[in-house]
Design an enzyme around this catalytic site. Structure first.
Site, short mmCIF file in Angstrom:
data_model
loop_
_atom_site.label_atom_id
_atom_site.label_comp_id
_atom_site.label_asym_id
_atom_site.label_seq_id
_atom_site.Cartn_x
_atom_site.Cartn_y
_atom_site.Cartn_z
CE1 TYR A 148 -3.84 -1.81 5.92
CE2 TYR A 148 -2.92 0.33 5.04
CZ TYR A 148 -3.70 -1.03 5.05
OH TYR A 148 -4.10 -1.23 3.37
CB SER A 159 -0.83 -0.31 1.04
OG SER A 159 -1.51 1.13 1.32
#
Length: 251
Positions: A157, A144
């Site tokens: 995250y 990501s």
């Protein structure tokens, strides 16, 4: 084996109900992929995903897999590779968590880290060893852009994805020259169940767009893929911003 255009004939999706994973499977089945394994926790959603792909003409099987149970990974994935060569392993599992809540409940933050990083390290190494033993194949790891630089809004995250990204890059270097190809995919904000209800970030994308980028990356044997491609330039700028300035951004 892959065909002349780099499309795998067999696919293992780790995270069998992942929207990106299933979008990629649909796209590859529409090309030439004929055998698909969906690995995930047994559920109605996993069964439904398998049926959908069968409807597209693929031979689909499911295997019980839990990212939070690394001790089971060797046996679970061994069942798949024992059935024959796997051309592509797509590591597509992960959870976003709830940043504000997880800061107050450290065990929830640990679960995010264990799923996104520890579980991926285990599954990635087991898969890589199996691919190397068969002498060919690709491992695609969904990272990501959040891993490029920790942001106040989602640093739990983001840190887990940063670890995963570094691991996958290192694994790719370790496997260079063995016949096994590792590709890291860095999507931005993806419109999916995981982000439902969240404010959409600039350059938002879709699972289908990520799937398209994965297919193109496989054809080109890319090592890193950004989705959309413009994020490469954007994140390069963000990564080099002075910290005092970065803290003032609404991120």
């Amino acid at each position: 084996m892959k065909d002349a255009f780099g499309i795998p004939q067999s696919l293992l999706v780790l995270g069998g109900t992942s929207e990106i994973g299933l979008a990629t499977a649909r796209r590859l089945v529409a090309r030439r992929t004929r055998t698909v394994w969906l690995a995930g926790r047994p559920s109605a959603a996993l069964d439904a995903a398998a049926e959908q792909l069968r409807g597209l003409g693929a031979e689909v099987r499911t295997v019980a897999f839990d990212a939070l149970d690394p001790e089971s990974h060797e046996a679970a994935l061994g069942k798949v590779f024992a059935e024959g060569d796997v051309d592509l392993v797509l590591l597509a599992f992960g959870i976003l968590g709830d940043q504000a809540h997880d800061e107050r409940e450290p065990l929830n933050a640990v679960r995010v880290a264990q799923t996104n990083y520890t579980g991926a390290v285990s599954a990635g190494l087991v898969s890589a060893r199996a691919l190397q033993a068969q002498g060919h194949g690709s491992l695609v790891v969904l990272s990501s852009v959040a891993g490029e630089r920790a942001r106040r809004a989602n640093f739990i995250y983001g840190s887990s994805k940063a670890g995963l990204d570094a691991f996958a890059q290192g694994l790719g270097d370790a496997l260079h020259g063995t016949g096994v190809h590792v590709m890291v995919v860095r999507p931005g904000f993806v419109r999916s169940r995981m982000t439902a209800g969240m404010e959409e970030a600039p350059l938002a994308t879709t699972p289908e767009a990520v799937a398209t980028a994965i297919e193109l990356g496989l054809r080109r044997r890319s090592e890193t893929v950004w989705v959309p491609g413009a994020l490469r330039v954007v994140m390069s700028a963000v990564r080099h911003l002075p910290r005092t300035l970065f803290r003032r951004l609404p991120v």
